[in-house]
Design an enzyme around this catalytic site. Structure first.
Site, PDB file in Angstrom:
ATOM      1  N   CYS A  93       0.835  -1.209   0.000  1.00 13.04           N
ATOM      2  CA  CYS A  93       0.000   0.000   0.000  1.00 13.04           C
ATOM      3  C   CYS A  93       0.871   1.262   0.000  1.00 13.04           C
ATOM      4  O   CYS A  93       1.742   1.434   0.859  1.00 13.04           O
ATOM      5  CB  CYS A  93      -0.906  -0.021   1.228  1.00 13.04           C
ATOM      6  SG  CYS A  93      -1.754   1.533   1.525  1.00 13.04           S
ATOM      7  N   CYS A 102       0.626   3.253   3.263  1.00 11.08           N
ATOM      8  CA  CYS A 102       1.352   2.583   4.351  1.00 11.08           C
ATOM      9  C   CYS A 102       2.845   2.842   4.207  1.00 11.08           C
ATOM     10  O   CYS A 102       3.547   3.042   5.208  1.00 11.08           O
ATOM     11  CB  CYS A 102       1.077   1.080   4.347  1.00 11.08           C
ATOM     12  SG  CYS A 102      -0.522   0.603   5.049  1.00 11.08           S
ATOM     13  N   ASP A 138      -0.827  16.581  -1.207  1.00 12.78           N
ATOM     14  CA  ASP A 138      -1.170  15.742  -2.362  1.00 12.78           C
ATOM     15  C   ASP A 138      -0.195  16.046  -3.494  1.00 12.78           C
ATOM     16  O   ASP A 138       0.127  17.204  -3.777  1.00 12.78           O
ATOM     17  CB  ASP A 138      -2.613  16.025  -2.801  1.00 12.78           C
ATOM     18  CG  ASP A 138      -3.147  14.949  -3.740  1.00 12.78           C
ATOM     19  OD1 ASP A 138      -4.074  14.231  -3.329  1.00 12.78           O
ATOM     20  OD2 ASP A 138      -2.641  14.838  -4.875  1.00 12.78           O
ATOM     21  N   HIS A 162      -3.517   0.607   8.398  1.00 17.29           N
ATOM     22  CA  HIS A 162      -4.150   0.404   7.096  1.00 17.29           C
ATOM     23  C   HIS A 162      -5.637   0.113   7.245  1.00 17.29           C
ATOM     24  O   HIS A 162      -6.025  -0.875   7.841  1.00 17.29           O
ATOM     25  CB  HIS A 162      -3.480  -0.739   6.333  1.00 17.29           C
ATOM     26  CG  HIS A 162      -4.056  -0.944   4.972  1.00 17.29           C
ATOM     27  ND1 HIS A 162      -3.658  -0.180   3.897  1.00 17.29           N
ATOM     28  CD2 HIS A 162      -5.028  -1.770   4.510  1.00 17.29           C
ATOM     29  CE1 HIS A 162      -4.360  -0.558   2.826  1.00 17.29           C
ATOM     30  NE2 HIS A 162      -5.193  -1.519   3.170  1.00 17.29           N
ATOM     31  N   ASN A 203     -13.294  10.212  -0.633  1.00 14.94           N
ATOM     32  CA  ASN A 203     -13.777   9.450  -1.776  1.00 14.94           C
ATOM     33  C   ASN A 203     -13.863   7.980  -1.378  1.00 14.94           C
ATOM     34  O   ASN A 203     -12.938   7.439  -0.769  1.00 14.94           O
ATOM     35  CB  ASN A 203     -12.831   9.613  -2.966  1.00 14.94           C
ATOM     36  CG  ASN A 203     -12.866  11.017  -3.530  1.00 14.94           C
ATOM     37  OD1 ASN A 203     -13.888  11.698  -3.469  1.00 14.94           O
ATOM     38  ND2 ASN A 203     -11.749  11.470  -4.066  1.00 14.94           N
ATOM     39  N   HIS A 209      -6.255   3.206   0.887  1.00 15.89           N
ATOM     40  CA  HIS A 209      -5.893   3.421   2.297  1.00 15.89           C
ATOM     41  C   HIS A 209      -6.645   4.703   2.632  1.00 15.89           C
ATOM     42  O   HIS A 209      -6.397   5.750   2.020  1.00 15.89           O
ATOM     43  CB  HIS A 209      -4.374   3.581   2.427  1.00 15.89           C
ATOM     44  CG  HIS A 209      -3.887   3.835   3.824  1.00 15.89           C
ATOM     45  ND1 HIS A 209      -2.852   3.106   4.386  1.00 15.89           N
ATOM     46  CD2 HIS A 209      -4.242   4.757   4.747  1.00 15.89           C
ATOM     47  CE1 HIS A 209      -2.616   3.568   5.610  1.00 15.89           C
ATOM     48  NE2 HIS A 209      -3.442   4.579   5.856  1.00 15.89           N
ATOM     49  N   HIS A 229      -8.281   8.068   3.312  1.00 19.50           N
ATOM     50  CA  HIS A 229      -7.656   9.390   3.410  1.00 19.50           C
ATOM     51  C   HIS A 229      -8.714  10.460   3.243  1.00 19.50           C
ATOM     52  O   HIS A 229      -9.597  10.360   2.399  1.00 19.50           O
ATOM     53  CB  HIS A 229      -6.560   9.570   2.348  1.00 19.50           C
ATOM     54  CG  HIS A 229      -6.998   9.220   0.961  1.00 19.50           C
ATOM     55  ND1 HIS A 229      -7.064   7.918   0.520  1.00 19.50           N
ATOM     56  CD2 HIS A 229      -7.403   9.991  -0.077  1.00 19.50           C
ATOM     57  CE1 HIS A 229      -7.489   7.905  -0.733  1.00 19.50           C
ATOM     58  NE2 HIS A 229      -7.716   9.144  -1.120  1.00 19.50           N
TER      59      HIS A 229
HETATM   60  P1  5GP Z   1      -8.297   9.286  -4.237  1.00 23.01           P
HETATM   61  O1  5GP Z   1      -8.365   9.385  -5.742  1.00 23.01           O
HETATM   62  O2  5GP Z   1      -8.029   7.851  -3.800  1.00 23.01           O
HETATM   63  O3  5GP Z   1      -9.438   9.899  -3.516  1.00 23.01           O
HETATM   64  O4  5GP Z   1      -7.042  10.157  -3.800  1.00 23.01           O
HETATM   65  C1  5GP Z   1      -5.722   9.728  -3.911  1.00 23.01           C
HETATM   66  C2  5GP Z   1      -4.849  10.954  -3.937  1.00 23.01           C
HETATM   67  O5  5GP Z   1      -3.512  10.558  -3.692  1.00 23.01           O
HETATM   68  C3  5GP Z   1      -4.851  11.689  -5.268  1.00 23.01           C
HETATM   69  O6  5GP Z   1      -5.326  13.024  -5.085  1.00 23.01           O
HETATM   70  C4  5GP Z   1      -3.388  11.634  -5.720  1.00 23.01           C
HETATM   71  O7  5GP Z   1      -2.959  12.840  -6.340  1.00 23.01           O
HETATM   72  C5  5GP Z   1      -2.658  11.378  -4.425  1.00 23.01           C
HETATM   73  N1  5GP Z   1      -1.418  10.637  -4.592  1.00 23.01           N
HETATM   74  C6  5GP Z   1      -1.231   9.523  -5.346  1.00 23.01           C
HETATM   75  N2  5GP Z   1       0.035   9.087  -5.227  1.00 23.01           N
HETATM   76  C7  5GP Z   1       0.657   9.934  -4.369  1.00 23.01           C
HETATM   77  C8  5GP Z   1       2.001   9.987  -3.842  1.00 23.01           C
HETATM   78  O8  5GP Z   1       2.863   9.156  -4.133  1.00 23.01           O
HETATM   79  N3  5GP Z   1       2.279  11.016  -2.992  1.00 23.01           N
HETATM   80  C9  5GP Z   1       1.339  11.935  -2.629  1.00 23.01           C
HETATM   81  N4  5GP Z   1       1.714  12.898  -1.797  1.00 23.01           N
HETATM   82  N5  5GP Z   1       0.070  11.912  -3.094  1.00 23.01           N
HETATM   83  C10 5GP Z   1      -0.257  10.925  -3.965  1.00 23.01           C
HETATM   84 ZN    ZN Z   2      -2.258   1.253   3.720  1.00 22.24          ZN
END
Ligand code: 5GP
Ligand code: ZN
Length: 126
Positions: A8, A11, A34, A50, A91, A102, A104
């Site tokens: 993950c 994680c 982000d 997790h 989301n 995971h 958030h």
């Molecule tokens: P979701 O689409 O699951 O609601 O949000 C996941 C978020 O994680 C996205 O806004 C994406 O830009 C962010 N994200 C994905 N990979 C990484 C990473 O490696 N580092 C950081 N800081 N954010 C990430």
């Molecule tokens: Zn995780």
């Protein structure tokens, strides 16, 4: 049940194995910027343990769920948007476009936002 998933991404960030721009952390949660911000300020608040999504939040997670919410104002303060305002979005599942499994909270702010938050017109059912 394991509290960490070696595959993950978040994680790995929580474990310090992948770098992130961390703005807040405590015993239960951490918050970092982000990588692809959707607003001038866009932070992600995650539990250290997790949990895949809100759908997997169990009774044993009550404390950590509360800690995520309680961290939000502290994170907003770090981001300089405590007074101007912010949104906290979780989301969950395919229609929401959740991409990292995971849990958030997206804490976004630094600009005037719209409501309702989704583009498009009429509500479609089915
Ligand atoms: P979701 O689409 O699951 O609601 O949000 C996941 C978020 O994680 C996205 O806004 C994406 O830009 C962010 N994200 C994905 N990979 C990484 C990473 O490696 N580092 C950081 N800081 N954010 C990430
Ligand atoms: Zn995780």
């Amino acid at each position: 049940m394991s509290h960490s998933d070696p595959n993950c991404l978040f994680c790995k960030i929580a474990g310090g194995n992948i770098p992130a721009d961390i703005v807040y952390q405590d015993e239960h949660v951490l918050a970092f910027r982000d990588i692809n911000p959707a607003a001038p300020e866009h932070l992600l608040i995650i539990p250290r343990r997790h949990i895949a999504s809100l759908n997997e939040l169990g009774p044993e997670d009550t404390t950590v769920a509360g800690r995520i919410l309680q961290a939000a104002p502290a994170v907003a303060r770090e981001a300089g948007i405590y007074d101007s305002g912010y949104r906290l979005v979780f989301n969950t599942g395919p229609d929401s476009l959740q991409s990292v499994f995971h849990i958030h909270g997206h804490l976004v702010g630094g600009r005037k936002m719209g409501w309702p938050p989704f583009p498009g017109g009429a509500v479609e059912h089915g």
